[in-house]
Design an enzyme around this catalytic site. Structure first.
Site, PDB file in Angstrom:
ATOM      1  N   ARG A 271       0.890  -1.154   0.000  1.00  0.00           N
ATOM      2  CA  ARG A 271       0.000   0.000   0.000  1.00  0.00           C
ATOM      3  C   ARG A 271       0.924   1.198   0.000  1.00  0.00           C
ATOM      4  O   ARG A 271       1.545   1.529   1.008  1.00  0.00           O
ATOM      5  CB  ARG A 271      -0.880  -0.003   1.252  1.00  0.00           C
ATOM      6  CG  ARG A 271      -1.913   1.124   1.244  1.00  0.00           C
ATOM      7  CD  ARG A 271      -2.804   1.043   2.466  1.00  0.00           C
ATOM      8  NE  ARG A 271      -3.632   2.212   2.586  1.00  0.00           N
ATOM      9  CZ  ARG A 271      -4.916   2.275   2.237  1.00  0.00           C
ATOM     10  NH1 ARG A 271      -5.525   1.223   1.756  1.00  0.00           N
ATOM     11  NH2 ARG A 271      -5.588   3.388   2.373  1.00  0.00           N
TER      12      ARG A 271
ATOM     13  N   ARG B 249     -13.314  -4.990   3.969  1.00  0.00           N
ATOM     14  CA  ARG B 249     -11.898  -5.043   3.567  1.00  0.00           C
ATOM     15  C   ARG B 249     -11.212  -6.217   4.236  1.00  0.00           C
ATOM     16  O   ARG B 249     -10.342  -6.855   3.661  1.00  0.00           O
ATOM     17  CB  ARG B 249     -11.155  -3.752   3.957  1.00  0.00           C
ATOM     18  CG  ARG B 249     -11.598  -2.476   3.272  1.00  0.00           C
ATOM     19  CD  ARG B 249     -11.361  -2.517   1.779  1.00  0.00           C
ATOM     20  NE  ARG B 249      -9.987  -2.841   1.429  1.00  0.00           N
ATOM     21  CZ  ARG B 249      -9.005  -1.971   1.290  1.00  0.00           C
ATOM     22  NH1 ARG B 249      -9.230  -0.699   1.438  1.00  0.00           N
ATOM     23  NH2 ARG B 249      -7.774  -2.364   0.972  1.00  0.00           N
TER      24      ARG B 249
ATOM     25  N   HIS C 186      -6.904   0.766  -7.191  1.00  0.00           N
ATOM     26  CA  HIS C 186      -7.236   0.346  -5.817  1.00  0.00           C
ATOM     27  C   HIS C 186      -8.050  -0.960  -5.891  1.00  0.00           C
ATOM     28  O   HIS C 186      -9.210  -1.006  -5.492  1.00  0.00           O
ATOM     29  CB  HIS C 186      -8.047   1.469  -5.149  1.00  0.00           C
ATOM     30  CG  HIS C 186      -7.961   1.466  -3.661  1.00  0.00           C
ATOM     31  ND1 HIS C 186      -7.205   0.560  -2.953  1.00  0.00           N
ATOM     32  CD2 HIS C 186      -8.543   2.269  -2.726  1.00  0.00           C
ATOM     33  CE1 HIS C 186      -7.325   0.809  -1.664  1.00  0.00           C
ATOM     34  NE2 HIS C 186      -8.130   1.829  -1.498  1.00  0.00           N
TER      35      HIS C 186
ATOM     36  N   CYS D 186     -14.728   5.000   0.279  1.00  0.00           N
ATOM     37  CA  CYS D 186     -13.640   4.080   0.634  1.00  0.00           C
ATOM     38  C   CYS D 186     -12.917   4.510   1.908  1.00  0.00           C
ATOM     39  O   CYS D 186     -12.152   3.728   2.464  1.00  0.00           O
ATOM     40  CB  CYS D 186     -12.668   3.960  -0.535  1.00  0.00           C
ATOM     41  SG  CYS D 186     -12.048   5.549  -1.077  1.00  0.00           S
TER      42      CYS D 186
ATOM     43  N   ASP E  83     -15.162   9.854  -3.036  1.00  0.00           N
ATOM     44  CA  ASP E  83     -13.814   9.673  -2.487  1.00  0.00           C
ATOM     45  C   ASP E  83     -13.257  11.072  -2.220  1.00  0.00           C
ATOM     46  O   ASP E  83     -13.846  12.072  -2.647  1.00  0.00           O
ATOM     47  CB  ASP E  83     -12.959   8.928  -3.543  1.00  0.00           C
ATOM     48  CG  ASP E  83     -11.551   8.622  -3.071  1.00  0.00           C
ATOM     49  OD1 ASP E  83     -11.299   8.649  -1.855  1.00  0.00           O
ATOM     50  OD2 ASP E  83     -10.679   8.350  -3.937  1.00  0.00           O
TER      51      ASP E  83
ATOM     52  N   GLN F  22      -9.761  -2.835  -2.774  1.00  0.00           N
ATOM     53  CA  GLN F  22     -10.935  -2.051  -2.339  1.00  0.00           C
ATOM     54  C   GLN F  22     -12.158  -2.455  -3.170  1.00  0.00           C
ATOM     55  O   GLN F  22     -13.277  -2.536  -2.658  1.00  0.00           O
ATOM     56  CB  GLN F  22     -10.635  -0.560  -2.514  1.00  0.00           C
ATOM     57  CG  GLN F  22     -11.786   0.359  -2.133  1.00  0.00           C
ATOM     58  CD  GLN F  22     -11.970   0.487  -0.630  1.00  0.00           C
ATOM     59  OE1 GLN F  22     -11.008   0.700   0.085  1.00  0.00           O
ATOM     60  NE2 GLN F  22     -13.190   0.350  -0.158  1.00  0.00           N
TER      61      GLN F  22
HETATM   62  N1  NVA Z   1      -8.046   8.397  -3.760  1.00  0.00           N
HETATM   63  C1  NVA Z   1      -7.562   8.213  -2.424  1.00  0.00           C
HETATM   64  C2  NVA Z   1      -7.864   6.825  -1.957  1.00  0.00           C
HETATM   65  C3  NVA Z   1      -7.686   6.623  -0.491  1.00  0.00           C
HETATM   66  C4  NVA Z   1      -8.019   5.241  -0.005  1.00  0.00           C
HETATM   67  C5  NVA Z   1      -6.082   8.516  -2.371  1.00  0.00           C
HETATM   68  O1  NVA Z   1      -5.348   8.154  -3.281  1.00  0.00           O
HETATM   69  O2  NVA Z   1      -5.637   9.120  -1.404  1.00  0.00           O
END
Ligand code: NVA
Length: 266
Positions: free
Chosen positions: A31, A241, A58, A196, A154, A61
């Protein structure tokens, strides 16, 4: 292991770190940041590598998300998911592609400068042809959310980005509000909200406070009212998750015994 605890790409090449980690562990969930890094880890580590989040995609997710949607509706095909917000971030792109694999109609509702990149649209179209998903990319909120079963959003500024002022200017009309939920025209028991996480829905976080002080916004991509409403499914989504990553690990590490329904109930 946090970025400060290993050398990944800083003092040691990804290739070398991949070989070290691969010798010690049965699998690696990455991650982090660059999509190329997760691909290199997979190339050189010799063990399964799971993409826990990159600047491009992602995917894990998505498994939790569509598992959550199935948990609520009992099926996936034919449902409509409207993603409202930054239309070309890692989550939006992943939803468009994953939804297209699964026969879910995905609407990306976002201002024109944030429209999905043509390369990603092409990937989604390839899958949609087989699954029957009818996708839409539009800046028209009313058209985009009409008939939706899931309103998803998001954060407006994703990993590697920092220009809040440009995003707020573009996305302010796209905050998910109760009015937007009603605009779907969908009956209450056929409509949910998803995110998310983390979410900026109030001023209780450090960043939330900073955004309020600088831009006067106390709620950003979603109002606190929607976040705490009867539609809110983001915490079931978060719980899933755990179940979905366990399933991925079990499936990819081998030696997985899945009992049939009959055997399981004996
Ligand atoms: N679009 C967000 C997702 C976070 C889970 C980011 O990249 O920060």
């Amino acid at each position: 292991m946090g970025a400060g605890e290993i050398h990944l790409g800083k003092k040691e090449s990804i290739e070398d770190t991949a070989k070290v980690l691969g010798s010690m562990f049965d699998g690696i969930e990455y991650r982090g940041f660059a999509q190329k890094d997760v691909e290199d880890l997979a190339k050189y580590s010799g063990v399964p590598v799971w993409n826990g989040l990159t600047d491009k995609w992602h995917p894990i997710q998505m498994l939790a998300d569509f598992m959550t949607i199935k948990e609520k509706f009992g099926h996936l095909k034919g449902l409509t998911l409207a993603y409202v917000g930054d239309g070309r971030d890692n989550v939006a792109d992943s939803l468009l592609v994953a939804g297209s694999m699964l026969g879910v109609n995905v609407h990306i509702v976002t201002p024109k400068p944030l429209f999905t990149h043509p390369d990603v649209q092409k990937i989604a179209e390839g899958f949609a042809k087989d699954s029957g998903s009818r996708n839409l990319i539009t800046d028209d909120i009313e058209q985009g959310v009409k008939g939706a079963n899931i309103i998803y959003t998001d954060v407006w500024v994703s990993m590697g980005e920092n220009d809040w002022s440009e995003r707020i200017k573009l996305l302010k009309p796209y905050t998910v509000t109760m009015k937007m939920m009603y605009m779907t025209g969908t009956p209450d028991d056929q409509l949910i909200f998803m995110h998310c996480l983390p979410a900026f829905h109030d001023r209780t976080t450090k960043v939330g406070k900073e955004i309020y002080e600088k831009y006067g916004l106390s709620e950003v991509e979603v109002t606190d009212e929607v976040f705490n409403s009867q539609y809110a499914w983001q915490f079931t989504e978060a719980e899933n998750r755990l179940h979905s990553i366990k399933a991925i690990m079990a499936a990819t590490l081998g030696n997985l015994f899945i009992p049939s329904v009959d055997e399981g109930s004996k």
